[in-house]
Scaffold this motif. Structure first.
Motif, short mmCIF file in Angstrom:
data_model
loop_
_atom_site.label_atom_id
_atom_site.label_comp_id
_atom_site.label_asym_id
_atom_site.label_seq_id
_atom_site.Cartn_x
_atom_site.Cartn_y
_atom_site.Cartn_z
N UNK A 97 0.83 -1.18 0.13
CA UNK A 97 -0.15 -0.09 -0.14
C UNK A 97 0.78 1.27 0.09
N UNK A 98 2.23 1.08 0.23
CA UNK A 98 3.00 2.31 0.34
C UNK A 98 3.26 2.89 -1.02
N UNK A 99 2.88 2.33 -2.12
CA UNK A 99 3.31 3.24 -3.52
C UNK A 99 1.98 3.84 -3.92
N UNK A 100 0.70 3.89 -2.97
CA UNK A 100 -0.27 4.86 -3.19
C UNK A 100 0.13 6.13 -2.29
N UNK B 283 14.01 6.77 -0.42
CA UNK B 283 13.63 5.60 -1.31
C UNK B 283 12.90 4.60 -0.58
N UNK B 284 12.14 3.79 -1.27
CA UNK B 284 11.63 2.54 -0.79
C UNK B 284 12.22 1.60 -1.43
N UNK B 285 12.64 0.52 -0.87
CA UNK B 285 13.19 -0.71 -1.56
C UNK B 285 12.39 -1.93 -1.28
N UNK B 286 12.02 -2.70 -2.22
CA UNK B 286 11.25 -3.96 -2.14
C UNK B 286 12.27 -5.12 -2.85
N UNK B 287 12.07 -6.28 -2.03
CA UNK B 287 12.84 -7.44 -2.58
C UNK B 287 11.67 -8.43 -3.05
N UNK B 288 11.77 -9.22 -4.25
CA UNK B 288 10.66 -9.91 -4.33
C UNK B 288 11.27 -11.43 -5.02
N UNK B 289 11.02 -12.60 -4.41
CA UNK B 289 11.56 -13.87 -4.81
C UNK B 289 10.33 -14.46 -5.75
N UNK B 290 10.72 -15.01 -6.80
CA UNK B 290 9.69 -15.90 -7.38
C UNK B 290 10.51 -17.22 -7.98
N UNK C 192 10.31 10.90 -3.77
CA UNK C 192 9.94 12.42 -4.24
C UNK C 192 9.43 12.42 -5.52
N UNK C 193 10.06 11.69 -6.57
CA UNK C 193 9.68 11.82 -7.91
C UNK C 193 9.02 10.58 -8.52
N UNK C 194 8.87 9.22 -7.73
CA UNK C 194 8.02 8.44 -8.43
C UNK C 194 9.04 7.45 -9.09
N UNK C 195 10.09 7.75 -9.45
CA UNK C 195 10.88 7.17 -10.54
C UNK C 195 11.39 6.02 -9.73
N UNK C 196 11.74 4.98 -10.55
CA UNK C 196 12.05 3.55 -9.95
C UNK C 196 13.10 2.94 -10.80
N UNK C 197 13.91 2.19 -10.03
CA UNK C 197 14.94 1.36 -10.65
C UNK C 197 14.76 -0.03 -10.24
N UNK C 198 15.25 -0.86 -11.13
CA UNK C 198 14.99 -2.33 -10.80
C UNK C 198 16.13 -3.16 -11.48
N UNK C 199 16.37 -4.30 -10.63
CA UNK C 199 17.60 -5.21 -10.97
C UNK C 199 17.19 -6.45 -10.53
#
Length: 225
Positions: free
Chosen positions: A139-142, A162-169, A193-200
């Protein structure tokens, strides 16, 4: 006491003390030295899978931002470390993480500290903020919920950048009695602040094989060879 009663009681006594040969095994352990590889889990992923996933995904993600932070003029002071709120490790794989879930969190958190470009917010404070606002990590992305959560952390003296999420699939490919499982760890870094995100992401492929009892004893068929 007749002979049958005596033998019965003697056998029960041996069972109770573990002295009857072949009735009880024993468990032993050894400490792995730094030069030894991790044990490979026979039924599910373990350290041999999760550690490389964390090392690769986190190093590449944070490495990009460390490089950006270092690109300042020689006469300028480096910017202060950005504050990362590492929210959670989400398990969406087919396997239970068990005690590895907290260990993965700590491994990732440690790499954030060692990066130099980021400063993590304590997990205890993050959990306290979620409890106070009664919000779930997703819910934190709202925007309105993110602002509520950010305000809670600021009251604790912990502003975040920044918010950081780790997801295992995981994905499974079956081949008769053997199967391949692909483990994917994805790190998502969101600028609050900007809503931009990076992913790896990082992937580890692992093969599992069942051993059968055949005419000539134990054998295993490995289709991955």
């Amino acid at each position: 006491m007749d002979r049958r009663t005596f033998l019965t009681r003697s056998a029960l006594g041996l069972l109770g003390t573990g002295l009857l040969p072949g009735c009880r095994g024993r468990q032993v352990a050894h400490v792995l030295t730094p030069g030894q590889g991790d044990m490979v889990g026979s039924h599910a992923a373990g350290a041999e899978t999760y550690s490389p996933l964390v090392d690769e995904a986190v190093a590449k993600l944070l490495g990009r931002h460390v490089h950006e932070a270092s690109m300042v003029a020689h006469h300028e002071l480096p910017p202060p470390p950005k504050r990362i709120c590492f929210v959670c490790v989400e398990n969406k794989s087919i396997e239970e993480l068990g005690d590895f879930k907290d260990q993965l969190y700590q491994q990732i958190d440690t790499q954030i500290v060692q990066s130099g470009a980021f400063a993590p917010i304590s997990k205890r404070l993050v959990d306290a903020g979620l409890a106070e606002t009664r919000l779930r990590p997703d819910q934190l992305l709202i925007p309105s919920q993110m602002a509520l959560f950010a305000a809670s952390l600021e009251r604790m003296g912990q502003p975040m950048d920044y918010l950081l999420y780790a997801t295992l699939t995981s994905g499974t490919t079956q081949n008769n009695q053997s199967y391949q499982r692909d483990y994917l760890l994805t790190m998502e870094l969101v600028n609050v602040n900007t809503g931009e995100y990076d992913k790896q992401s990082a992937t580890v492929r692992k093969g599992y094989h069942k051993t059968s009892l055949g005419r000539f004893g134990n054998y295993s068929f490995n289709p991955f060879k």
